[in-house]
Motif scaffolding. Structure first.
Motif, PDB file in Angstrom:
ATOM      1  N   ILE A  61       0.836  -1.201   0.000  1.00  0.00           N
ATOM      2  CA  ILE A  61       0.000   0.000   0.000  1.00  0.00           C
ATOM      3  C   ILE A  61       0.871   1.252   0.000  1.00  0.00           C
ATOM      4  CG2 ILE A  61      -1.620   1.351   1.393  1.00  0.00           C
ATOM      5  CD1 ILE A  61      -2.986  -0.937  -0.010  1.00  0.00           C
ATOM      6  N   TYR A  62       1.958   1.215   0.758  1.00  0.00           N
ATOM      7  CA  TYR A  62       2.879   2.367   0.813  1.00  0.00           C
ATOM      8  C   TYR A  62       3.395   2.709  -0.579  1.00  0.00           C
ATOM      9  CZ  TYR A  62       7.115   5.071   1.766  1.00  0.00           C
ATOM     10  OH  TYR A  62       8.083   6.039   1.754  1.00  0.00           O
ATOM     11  N   PHE A  63       3.891   1.703  -1.303  1.00  0.00           N
ATOM     12  CA  PHE A  63       4.468   1.971  -2.621  1.00  0.00           C
ATOM     13  C   PHE A  63       3.386   2.286  -3.655  1.00  0.00           C
ATOM     14  CE2 PHE A  63       8.123  -0.406  -0.786  1.00  0.00           C
ATOM     15  CZ  PHE A  63       9.085   0.572  -1.001  1.00  0.00           C
ATOM     16  N   MET A  64       2.206   1.705  -3.506  1.00  0.00           N
ATOM     17  CA  MET A  64       1.103   2.043  -4.417  1.00  0.00           C
ATOM     18  C   MET A  64       0.749   3.523  -4.301  1.00  0.00           C
ATOM     19  SD  MET A  64      -1.160  -1.387  -3.745  1.00  0.00           S
ATOM     20  CE  MET A  64      -2.727  -0.660  -4.176  1.00  0.00           C
ATOM     21  N   LEU A  65       0.648   4.020  -3.065  1.00  0.00           N
ATOM     22  CA  LEU A  65       0.310   5.431  -2.851  1.00  0.00           C
ATOM     23  C   LEU A  65       1.454   6.348  -3.247  1.00  0.00           C
ATOM     24  CD1 LEU A  65      -1.534   5.182   0.598  1.00  0.00           C
ATOM     25  CD2 LEU A  65      -2.570   5.666  -1.622  1.00  0.00           C
ATOM     26  N   LEU A  66       2.683   5.910  -2.976  1.00  0.00           N
ATOM     27  CA  LEU A  66       3.843   6.739  -3.280  1.00  0.00           C
ATOM     28  C   LEU A  66       4.035   6.890  -4.794  1.00  0.00           C
ATOM     29  CD1 LEU A  66       6.229   8.176  -1.761  1.00  0.00           C
ATOM     30  CD2 LEU A  66       7.563   6.106  -2.240  1.00  0.00           C
ATOM     31  N   ARG A  67       3.850   5.785  -5.515  1.00  0.00           N
ATOM     32  CA  ARG A  67       4.076   5.798  -6.966  1.00  0.00           C
ATOM     33  C   ARG A  67       2.816   6.117  -7.761  1.00  0.00           C
ATOM     34  NH1 ARG A  67       7.254  -0.004  -6.626  1.00  0.00           N
ATOM     35  NH2 ARG A  67       9.166   0.779  -5.628  1.00  0.00           N
ATOM     36  N   LYS A  68       1.672   6.204  -7.051  1.00  0.00           N
ATOM     37  CA  LYS A  68       0.381   6.464  -7.695  1.00  0.00           C
ATOM     38  C   LYS A  68       0.059   5.396  -8.741  1.00  0.00           C
ATOM     39  CE  LYS A  68      -0.231  10.313  -5.456  1.00  0.00           C
ATOM     40  NZ  LYS A  68      -1.219  10.412  -4.375  1.00  0.00           N
ATOM     41  N   LYS A  69       0.289   4.128  -8.354  1.00  0.00           N
ATOM     42  CA  LYS A  69       0.021   3.009  -9.256  1.00  0.00           C
ATOM     43  C   LYS A  69      -0.898   1.997  -8.573  1.00  0.00           C
ATOM     44  CE  LYS A  69       4.310   3.137 -11.945  1.00  0.00           C
ATOM     45  NZ  LYS A  69       5.515   2.363 -12.357  1.00  0.00           N
ATOM     46  N   PRO A  70      -1.842   1.415  -9.322  1.00  0.00           N
ATOM     47  CA  PRO A  70      -2.726   0.393  -8.721  1.00  0.00           C
ATOM     48  C   PRO A  70      -1.969  -0.879  -8.399  1.00  0.00           C
ATOM     49  CG  PRO A  70      -3.112   0.567 -11.086  1.00  0.00           C
ATOM     50  CD  PRO A  70      -2.161   1.678 -10.725  1.00  0.00           C
ATOM     51  N   PHE A  71      -2.643  -1.787  -7.731  1.00  0.00           N
ATOM     52  CA  PHE A  71      -2.020  -3.043  -7.293  1.00  0.00           C
ATOM     53  C   PHE A  71      -1.560  -3.860  -8.489  1.00  0.00           C
ATOM     54  CE2 PHE A  71      -2.466  -7.588  -6.218  1.00  0.00           C
ATOM     55  CZ  PHE A  71      -1.526  -7.664  -5.204  1.00  0.00           C
ATOM     56  N   ASP A  72      -0.333  -4.336  -8.420  1.00  0.00           N
ATOM     57  CA  ASP A  72       0.252  -5.194  -9.454  1.00  0.00           C
ATOM     58  C   ASP A  72       0.747  -6.463  -8.776  1.00  0.00           C
ATOM     59  OD1 ASP A  72       1.620  -6.465 -11.441  1.00  0.00           O
ATOM     60  OD2 ASP A  72       2.831  -4.749 -12.055  1.00  0.00           O
ATOM     61  N   PRO A  73       0.138  -7.621  -9.087  1.00  0.00           N
ATOM     62  CA  PRO A  73       0.544  -8.875  -8.421  1.00  0.00           C
ATOM     63  C   PRO A  73       1.996  -9.247  -8.662  1.00  0.00           C
ATOM     64  CG  PRO A  73      -0.963  -9.307 -10.244  1.00  0.00           C
ATOM     65  CD  PRO A  73      -0.964  -7.839 -10.023  1.00  0.00           C
ATOM     66  N   ILE A  74       2.538  -8.844  -9.824  1.00  0.00           N
ATOM     67  CA  ILE A  74       3.942  -9.178 -10.112  1.00  0.00           C
ATOM     68  C   ILE A  74       4.865  -8.400  -9.186  1.00  0.00           C
ATOM     69  CG2 ILE A  74       5.746  -9.049 -11.859  1.00  0.00           C
ATOM     70  CD1 ILE A  74       3.773 -10.295 -13.637  1.00  0.00           C
ATOM     71  N   ASP A  75       4.514  -7.117  -8.920  1.00  0.00           N
ATOM     72  CA  ASP A  75       5.306  -6.338  -7.966  1.00  0.00           C
ATOM     73  C   ASP A  75       5.165  -6.907  -6.555  1.00  0.00           C
ATOM     74  OD1 ASP A  75       6.290  -4.615  -9.825  1.00  0.00           O
ATOM     75  OD2 ASP A  75       4.803  -3.045  -9.485  1.00  0.00           O
ATOM     76  N   PHE A  76       3.983  -7.388  -6.242  1.00  0.00           N
ATOM     77  CA  PHE A  76       3.708  -7.877  -4.884  1.00  0.00           C
ATOM     78  C   PHE A  76       4.429  -9.207  -4.613  1.00  0.00           C
ATOM     79  CE2 PHE A  76       1.142 -10.086  -1.657  1.00  0.00           C
ATOM     80  CZ  PHE A  76       0.989  -9.094  -0.709  1.00  0.00           C
ATOM     81  N   PHE A  77       4.309 -10.160  -5.533  1.00  0.00           N
ATOM     82  CA  PHE A  77       4.880 -11.495  -5.306  1.00  0.00           C
ATOM     83  C   PHE A  77       6.265 -11.662  -5.926  1.00  0.00           C
ATOM     84  CE2 PHE A  77       0.224 -12.227  -5.433  1.00  0.00           C
ATOM     85  CZ  PHE A  77       0.056 -12.767  -4.178  1.00  0.00           C
ATOM     86  N   GLY A  78       6.532 -10.941  -7.006  1.00  0.00           N
ATOM     87  CA  GLY A  78       7.684 -11.254  -7.844  1.00  0.00           C
ATOM     88  C   GLY A  78       7.214 -12.154  -8.978  1.00  0.00           C
ATOM     89  N   ARG A  79       7.757 -12.008 -10.168  1.00  0.00           N
ATOM     90  CA  ARG A  79       7.236 -12.732 -11.334  1.00  0.00           C
ATOM     91  C   ARG A  79       7.298 -14.243 -11.158  1.00  0.00           C
ATOM     92  NH1 ARG A  79       6.050 -11.174 -16.278  1.00  0.00           N
ATOM     93  NH2 ARG A  79       6.987  -9.120 -15.917  1.00  0.00           N
ATOM     94  N   GLU A  80       8.442 -14.734 -10.689  1.00  0.00           N
ATOM     95  CA  GLU A  80       8.617 -16.187 -10.568  1.00  0.00           C
ATOM     96  C   GLU A  80       7.635 -16.780  -9.562  1.00  0.00           C
ATOM     97  OE1 GLU A  80      12.110 -19.217  -9.092  1.00  0.00           O
ATOM     98  OE2 GLU A  80      12.712 -17.364 -10.088  1.00  0.00           O
ATOM     99  N   LYS A  81       7.491 -16.134  -8.413  1.00  0.00           N
ATOM    100  CA  LYS A  81       6.581 -16.647  -7.387  1.00  0.00           C
ATOM    101  C   LYS A  81       5.126 -16.534  -7.839  1.00  0.00           C
ATOM    102  CE  LYS A  81       7.603 -16.014  -3.082  1.00  0.00           C
ATOM    103  NZ  LYS A  81       7.841 -15.427  -1.751  1.00  0.00           N
ATOM    104  N   TYR A  82       4.801 -15.445  -8.531  1.00  0.00           N
ATOM    105  CA  TYR A  82       3.423 -15.262  -8.993  1.00  0.00           C
ATOM    106  C   TYR A  82       3.050 -16.350  -9.997  1.00  0.00           C
ATOM    107  CZ  TYR A  82      -0.682 -13.182 -11.155  1.00  0.00           C
ATOM    108  OH  TYR A  82      -1.952 -12.965 -11.646  1.00  0.00           O
ATOM    109  N   GLU A  83       3.972 -16.669 -10.911  1.00  0.00           N
ATOM    110  CA  GLU A  83       3.687 -17.722 -11.888  1.00  0.00           C
ATOM    111  C   GLU A  83       3.522 -19.078 -11.199  1.00  0.00           C
ATOM    112  OE1 GLU A  83       6.888 -17.443 -14.637  1.00  0.00           O
ATOM    113  OE2 GLU A  83       6.083 -15.650 -15.655  1.00  0.00           O
ATOM    114  N   ARG A  84       4.351 -19.339 -10.191  1.00  0.00           N
ATOM    115  CA  ARG A  84       4.248 -20.610  -9.458  1.00  0.00           C
ATOM    116  C   ARG A  84       2.915 -20.709  -8.712  1.00  0.00           C
ATOM    117  NH1 ARG A  84       5.235 -21.897  -4.335  1.00  0.00           N
ATOM    118  NH2 ARG A  84       6.242 -19.898  -3.868  1.00  0.00           N
ATOM    119  N   LEU A  85       2.520 -19.611  -8.038  1.00  0.00           N
ATOM    120  CA  LEU A  85       1.252 -19.613  -7.304  1.00  0.00           C
ATOM    121  C   LEU A  85       0.069 -19.710  -8.236  1.00  0.00           C
ATOM    122  CD1 LEU A  85       2.058 -16.837  -4.662  1.00  0.00           C
ATOM    123  CD2 LEU A  85       1.739 -19.261  -4.188  1.00  0.00           C
TER     124      LEU A  85
END
Length: 364
Positions: free
Chosen positions: A335-359
Motif C-alpha cells: 500500500i505504501y508503494f502504491m500510494l507513493l508511486r500512484k500506481k494500482p495493485f500489481d501482483p507481479i510487484d507484490f509477489f515477484g514474477r517467478e513466485k506469482y507464476e508458481r502460485l
C-alpha cells in the motif's frame, strides 16, 4: 520517535486545558520572556501578550483532546504550530513535582532543544471526514452489540430470529415480528424487544447514509485517485479504502515503508541491551485504525486464490501467528508503494514474477 525541529527564535509551550491554559515563552538559550496563565482559553488575548515575539514564534502543545482549537487558531493567524506526542513527552520530562506552570516550561524546553516528540496535526479541512469515519467504526460496534442482544433475547424466549439476517447482511431490509402476537400478556418484554429493534433500525439507517455521504465526498475530493488506487487491491472496499486514505492522509510524510509500517502498528519493536533481548515494546504506538484496517484486509484478501495460497505458505513456514504478521506487513508495504508511486495493485510487484507464476499454476 521523530523530533520536531524548530526554526524560529522564540518558542512557546502551552499546557492546554478545557477552560484555561498556561503559557511559557523562551528563546533558544532558555531565557524566559513570558510565563503566565490564559483564562478561558482566550487566544486573542494570548496573541496580544505574545505580539512582541509573534513574527518569529513556534507554539507547541500536547495531544490533548482539545488541541484542534489551538491548531486552527495558529493556522488562521498564522503562526508555526507543533503538536507533541503526550505519551513520549511524559516519558522524557517526567519529574517529581507537576503543575501547569512547570508543565508549560517543560514543553517549551523540549521545543527549544529540538526534543519535542512529534505527533501529526491533521489540517482542519481534512479532519471532519476522518473523524466521521472514526465515529462510524464506533457506531458499527454499538450496532453489533444491539444485534447480538436481540439474538440472545430471541434465544432466551424461544422466538423467531428476526434479527439474525441483519447480522449476516447489513444491507438487508429490517423485518421484525409483532411481539404482541406472541406475548400479549407481557408488555415489559415486548417493550424491551421493540426498544432494541428501533435502535437497531435507527443505527442501520444512519450508517447506510453515512457510508453514502463519505463515498460521495471522497470521489469528489483530492483523495479520489488514492481511494481508487488502494481499492485495486483484493479485499479493500469502500470503508477500508477510506480508512487507509484518511488515516494516512499524505504518504509523503513517511520517508520509508518501515516508518509507515511502524505507524500502522504492523511491526514489533525489540527491546535489547548488551546483546540480550527483552521482548517487544511500543505495540500501542501508532494508529489503531490503520492496524484494524490492515488486519481486515489480510483476512479479506484471501478471497483471491493466489493471495490465499501465499498466506497459507507463510503459515506453514512460520506458524500461523508469525505468518499472518508477515502477510499483513507485506500488504502494508505494498500500500505504501502504491500510494507513493500512484500506481494500482500489481501482483507481479507484490509477489515477484517467478513466485506469482508458481502460485498461479497452483491455483489452476
Amino acid at each position: 520517535m521523530k523530533m520536531y525541529t524548530t526554526k524560529t527564535k522564540f518558542h512557546c509551550g502551552i499546557d492546554l486545558h478545557k477552560s484555561m491554559s498556561y503559557i511559557c515563552v523562551m528563546d533558544k538559550e532558555g531565557k524566559i520572556y513570558v510565563h503566565t496563565e490564559i483564562k478561558n482559553n482566550d487566544f486573542q488575548y494570548m496573541k496580544k501578550i505574545l505580539s512582541p515575539y509573534w513574527d518569529d514564534l513556534t507554539i507547541a502543545c500536547e495531544t490533548t483532546y482539545n488541541w484542534y482549537k489551538l491548531s486552527d487558531f495558529c493556522e488562521t493567524e498564522p503562526v508555526q504550530f507543533a503538536l507533541g506526542h503526550a505519551l513520549y513527552m511524559g516519558a522524557i520530562h517526567g519529574g517529581k513535582a507537576k503543575n501547569d506552570k512547570i508543565d508549560s516550561k517543560k514543553i517549551t524546553d523540549l521545543l527549544r532543544t529540538n526534543l519535542l516528540p512529534k505527533a501529526y496535526a491533521c489540517p482542519r479541512r481534512f479532519r471532519s471526514h476522518r473523524d466521521l469515519l472514526r465515529r462510524r467504526i464506533k457506531l458499527v460496534s454499538i450496532r453489533s452489540g444491539i444485534s447480538i442482544y436481540l439474538n440472545l433475547f430471541e434465544d432466551q424466549n424461544n422466538l423467531k430470529h428476526s434479527s439474525a439476517e441483519l447480522r449476516r447482511n447489513a444491507k438487508s431490509s429490517l423485518q421484525f415480528m409483532d411481539l404482541q402476537t406472541f406475548l400479549p400478556e407481557d408488555h415489559a418484554m415486548a417493550r424491551n424487544y421493540q426498544l432494541n429493534a428501533d435502535l437497531l433500525k435507527m443505527f442501520t439507517d444512519q450508517l447506510k447514509q453515512i457510508d453514502k455521504d463519505l463515498v460521495k465526498f471522497t470521489l469528489d475530493s483530492q483523495f479520489k485517485e488514492d481511494f481508487e488506487i488502494v481499492k485495486s487491491m483484493k479485499g479493500i472496499g469502500d470503508i477500508l479504502g477510506m480508512t487507509l486514505v484518511y488515516e494516512t492522509h499524505d504518504i509523503q510524510r513517511f520517508k520509508t515503508p518501515g516508518d509507515y509500517a511502524s505507524y500502522c502498528r504492523v511491526v514489533k519493536c525489540k527491546k535489547e541491551s548488551a546483546g540480550k533481548s527483552y521482548g517487544y515494546s511500543g505495540t500501542k504506538m501508532g494508529n489503531p485504525n490503520l492496524k484494524w484496517a490492515f488486519g481486515e484486509i489480510a483476512m479479506l484478501a484471501k478471497s483471491d486464490p493466489v493471495m490465499k495460497f501465499f498466506a497459507d505458505e507463510l503459515d506453514q513456514r512460520h506458524g500461523k501467528r508469525k505468518g499472518r504478521s508477515i502477510f499483513i506487513h507485506k500488504i502494508c508495504r505494498a500500500i505504501y508503494f502504491m500510494l507513493l508511486r500512484k500506481k494500482p495493485f500489481d501482483p507481479i510487484d507484490f509477489f515477484g514474477r517467478e513466485k506469482y507464476e508458481r502460485l498461479t499454476k497452483k491455483v489452476h
